[in-house]
Write a protein that holds these residues in place. Structure first.
Motif, PDB file in Angstrom:
ATOM      1  N   UNK A 118      47.279 -78.388 -63.904  1.00  0.00           N
ATOM      2  CA  UNK A 118      48.116 -79.581 -63.671  1.00  0.00           C
ATOM      3  C   UNK A 118      47.311 -80.589 -62.857  1.00  0.00           C
ATOM      4  N   UNK A 119      47.670 -81.862 -62.963  1.00  0.00           N
ATOM      5  CA  UNK A 119      46.999 -82.912 -62.188  1.00  0.00           C
ATOM      6  C   UNK A 119      47.150 -82.597 -60.702  1.00  0.00           C
ATOM      7  N   UNK A 120      46.076 -82.785 -59.956  1.00  0.00           N
ATOM      8  CA  UNK A 120      46.124 -82.597 -58.508  1.00  0.00           C
ATOM      9  C   UNK A 120      45.856 -81.174 -58.044  1.00  0.00           C
ATOM     10  N   UNK A 121      45.632 -80.251 -58.986  1.00  0.00           N
ATOM     11  CA  UNK A 121      45.451 -78.843 -58.592  1.00  0.00           C
ATOM     12  C   UNK A 121      44.198 -78.644 -57.744  1.00  0.00           C
ATOM     13  N   UNK A 122      43.240 -79.592 -57.849  1.00  0.00           N
ATOM     14  CA  UNK A 122      42.022 -79.454 -57.046  1.00  0.00           C
ATOM     15  C   UNK A 122      41.991 -80.429 -55.871  1.00  0.00           C
ATOM     16  N   UNK A 123      43.146 -81.009 -55.531  1.00  0.00           N
ATOM     17  CA  UNK A 123      43.233 -81.873 -54.344  1.00  0.00           C
ATOM     18  C   UNK A 123      42.739 -81.077 -53.125  1.00  0.00           C
ATOM     19  N   UNK A 124      42.037 -81.732 -52.179  1.00  0.00           N
ATOM     20  CA  UNK A 124      41.546 -80.987 -51.006  1.00  0.00           C
ATOM     21  C   UNK A 124      42.651 -80.280 -50.211  1.00  0.00           C
ATOM     22  N   UNK A 125      43.898 -80.732 -50.356  1.00  0.00           N
ATOM     23  CA  UNK A 125      44.992 -80.061 -49.628  1.00  0.00           C
ATOM     24  C   UNK A 125      45.384 -78.738 -50.279  1.00  0.00           C
ATOM     25  N   UNK A 126      44.870 -78.496 -51.492  1.00  0.00           N
ATOM     26  CA  UNK A 126      45.275 -77.291 -52.233  1.00  0.00           C
ATOM     27  C   UNK A 126      44.230 -76.190 -52.046  1.00  0.00           C
ATOM     28  N   UNK A 127      44.656 -75.083 -51.461  1.00  0.00           N
ATOM     29  CA  UNK A 127      43.763 -73.961 -51.167  1.00  0.00           C
ATOM     30  C   UNK A 127      44.038 -72.791 -52.099  1.00  0.00           C
ATOM     31  N   UNK A 128      43.046 -71.925 -52.242  1.00  0.00           N
ATOM     32  CA  UNK A 128      43.251 -70.628 -52.893  1.00  0.00           C
ATOM     33  C   UNK A 128      42.749 -69.573 -51.906  1.00  0.00           C
ATOM     34  N   UNK A 129      43.150 -68.325 -52.098  1.00  0.00           N
ATOM     35  CA  UNK A 129      42.710 -67.275 -51.177  1.00  0.00           C
ATOM     36  C   UNK A 129      42.163 -66.082 -51.966  1.00  0.00           C
ATOM     37  N   UNK A 130      40.851 -65.913 -51.873  1.00  0.00           N
ATOM     38  CA  UNK A 130      40.213 -64.715 -52.437  1.00  0.00           C
ATOM     39  C   UNK A 130      39.249 -64.110 -51.409  1.00  0.00           C
ATOM     40  N   UNK A 131      38.660 -64.993 -50.611  1.00  0.00           N
ATOM     41  CA  UNK A 131      37.579 -64.539 -49.711  1.00  0.00           C
ATOM     42  C   UNK A 131      37.893 -64.899 -48.259  1.00  0.00           C
ATOM     43  N   UNK A 132      37.106 -64.323 -47.371  1.00  0.00           N
ATOM     44  CA  UNK A 132      37.236 -64.646 -45.953  1.00  0.00           C
ATOM     45  C   UNK A 132      36.996 -66.137 -45.723  1.00  0.00           C
ATOM     46  N   UNK A 133      36.017 -66.708 -46.441  1.00  0.00           N
ATOM     47  CA  UNK A 133      35.738 -68.146 -46.292  1.00  0.00           C
ATOM     48  C   UNK A 133      36.966 -68.976 -46.676  1.00  0.00           C
ATOM     49  N   UNK A 134      37.699 -68.533 -47.711  1.00  0.00           N
ATOM     50  CA  UNK A 134      38.924 -69.258 -48.081  1.00  0.00           C
ATOM     51  C   UNK A 134      39.934 -69.232 -46.933  1.00  0.00           C
ATOM     52  N   UNK A 135      40.087 -68.063 -46.304  1.00  0.00           N
ATOM     53  CA  UNK A 135      41.075 -67.958 -45.211  1.00  0.00           C
ATOM     54  C   UNK A 135      40.636 -68.823 -44.030  1.00  0.00           C
ATOM     55  N   UNK A 136      39.334 -68.816 -43.759  1.00  0.00           N
ATOM     56  CA  UNK A 136      38.832 -69.655 -42.652  1.00  0.00           C
ATOM     57  C   UNK A 136      39.148 -71.127 -42.943  1.00  0.00           C
ATOM     58  N   UNK A 137      38.936 -71.546 -44.184  1.00  0.00           N
ATOM     59  CA  UNK A 137      39.228 -72.935 -44.562  1.00  0.00           C
ATOM     60  C   UNK A 137      40.708 -73.248 -44.427  1.00  0.00           C
ATOM     61  N   UNK A 138      41.533 -72.304 -44.840  1.00  0.00           N
ATOM     62  CA  UNK A 138      42.989 -72.493 -44.752  1.00  0.00           C
ATOM     63  C   UNK A 138      43.434 -72.606 -43.292  1.00  0.00           C
ATOM     64  N   UNK A 139      42.935 -71.705 -42.462  1.00  0.00           N
ATOM     65  CA  UNK A 139      43.354 -71.726 -41.050  1.00  0.00           C
ATOM     66  C   UNK A 139      42.897 -73.011 -40.357  1.00  0.00           C
ATOM     67  N   UNK A 140      41.730 -73.499 -40.739  1.00  0.00           N
ATOM     68  CA  UNK A 140      41.242 -74.754 -40.154  1.00  0.00           C
ATOM     69  C   UNK A 140      42.165 -75.908 -40.541  1.00  0.00           C
TER      70      UNK A 140
END
Ligand SMILES: Cc1cc2nc3c(=O)[nH]c(=O)nc-3n(C[C@H](O)[C@H](O)[C@H](O)COP(=O)(O)OP(=O)(O)OC[C@H]3O[C@@H](n4cnc5c(N)ncnc54)[C@H](O)[C@@H]3O)c2cc1C
Length: 390
Positions: A118-140
């Motif tokens: 869908x449009x906007x799925x890669x907006x910087x506000x949209x996160x995914x979680x697979x790795x520790x780096x993803x969680x670090x990005x989300x928490x930030x």
């Protein structure tokens, strides 16, 4: 530094880790290399959406082994991506051009999160979680007053929603299902999970498929889902996973089911190439058919079989697959072949505990329990007893 290995493992997750361990345990004495994009000793993914996201364990507490593991097991841990495999030459090429030769190459490349088309799925506000780096990005990205929307009501989505509520965030869970997990586990179970999430303070918007995600004038995004619009500062998209197959494709392995085919000993149809974990569809001797599963314990189990096979031992994958999940403070235990049922029997035990039994043509093919461990243990055994492979 040797570039000739007896076992080369592409992928640094649990399947690859367990293969290296099992290879050594089974007496494998040759040189071993593990090529790991994340560049570190493998760590546990299940806590990423549970204890770690809730702030109850630290990043240094989720390693599968101490930092000395590569030296302890005499494994060369190579940080980086493996980019091509030429089975005829038994050669794996890395992104920096280094070439490794092997007797056995294990493809343990796992899976990656998918985004909705869908449009906007890669907006910087949209996160995914697979790795520790993803969680670090989300928490930030999560300020204390951030409005969070989780899209998708699989276990990962439910876990994230409940964990972020426990951290004190305002959380909406948006799903196109009638209730969380209703398609996979049935509507009655879906209703029980809905009640858990609502008890935990998650706002649940069910039956709402996302049409698009738009930047909002005041910051954050607006999620448009049919008649619903939801304003969010942070979005976590938990829309499923796709096996990572590029390396297998480079080797010319045919994958009509979008997974690497493997027999019960984790051998692919290509000489010298094994596969294990989320990326593969392996033959389970108890089920009497090939299954693709994406569970932690099964990645470890399949990796163990692959490592034993590489060491020349006889081993086959025969476990009933399954996983445990923790949504907020409640744990669910699930064992199932995972490829369909035609009847569900739900028994509520009082005090919130329940058992759901899944059948196909009368045979038990799955069991899901909360606070009913005896049912889980018995169900798991019975699924194996009633399986066609037995
Ligand atoms: C947040 C989260 C929570 C989960 N919770 C649970 C749970 O509670 N219970 C449960 O049973 N399961 C859970 N799972 C699923 C479980 O973690 C997976 O089934 C398991 O990690 C699969 O292991 P794997 O080794 O096949 O792949 P992965 O864990 O995906 O590891 C593959 C690794 O290989 C690397 N890689 C891929 N391609 C290459 C390449 N070409 N070169 C080099 N490296 C490469 C990747 O970067 C990755 O590090 C969870 C998963 C996630 C993401």
């Amino acid at each position: 530094m040797t570039d000739a290995f007896e076992l080369v493992i592409a992928g640094g997750g649990p399947a690859g880790f367990s293969a290296a361990e099992a290879y050594r345990e089974a007496g494998g004495a040759g040189p071993v290399a593990m090529v790991a994009a994340e560049g570190r000793v493998p760590y546990e993914r299940p806590p990423l959406t549970k204890d770690l996201l809730r702030g109850e364990v630290g990043e240094d507490e989720i390693g599968l082994a101490p930092a000395s593991w590569p030296a302890d097991r005499d494994v060369e841990l190579i940080a980086g991506l493996a980019v091509s495999l030429v089975p005829a030459r038994r050669r794996l090429t890395l992104e920096d051009g280094r070439e490794l030769t092997y007797d056995h190459c294990l493809l343990a490349t796992g899976a990656e999160p998918t985004r909705l088309p869908v449009a906007g799925a890669s907006d910087p506000a949209v996160h995914v979680v697979r790795s520790l780096a993803h969680v670090q990005g989300l928490l930030t990205a999560l300020s204390a007053d951030a409005r969070v929307t989780v899209i998708g009501s699989g276990f990962i989505g439910c876990e994230i929603a409940a964990s972020l509520r426990i951290r004190g965030h305002v959380v909406t869970l948006l799903t196109d299902e009638a209730a969380p997990q209703a398609r996979r586990l049935g509507e009655e179970v879906g209703e029980l999970l809905s009640a858990w999430l609502r008890d935990d303070g998650v706002r649940l918007l069910a039956g709402a498929g996302v049409d698009r995600i738009e930047p909002a004038a005041g910051g954050g995004v607006t999620i448009v889902a049919g008649p619903e619009t939801v304003a969010a500062d942070v979005v976590v998209m938990a829309a499923g996973i796709a096996p990572r197959l590029e390396l297998a494709a480079s080797a010319g392995i045919e994958m009509p089911d979008d997974a690497i085919p493997a027999d019960a000993s984790m051998r692919t149809p290509v000489e010298g190439v094994l596969a294990a974990g989320d990326a593969c569809r392996a033959y389970n001797v108890t089920a009497g058919r090939a299954l693709r599963v994406d569970h932690w314990g099964d990645a470890l189990g399949q990796g163990e079989v692959a490592g034993q096979t590489a060491a020349g031992a006889e081993a086959e994958w025969d476990d009933v697959p399954g996983f445990w999940t923790t949504i907020g403070a409640r744990t669910l235990k699930y064992a199932a072949w995972g490829d369909g049922h035609d009847a569900i029997e739900l028994t509520e035990h009082g005090g919130g505990g329940f058992t759901a039994r899944y059948r196909s043509d009368g045979a038990l093919v799955g069991v899901l329990t909360h606070d009913a461990d005896v049912d889980y243990d018995e169900g798991r055994e019975q699924i194996a007893v009633e399986a066609p492979g037995r």
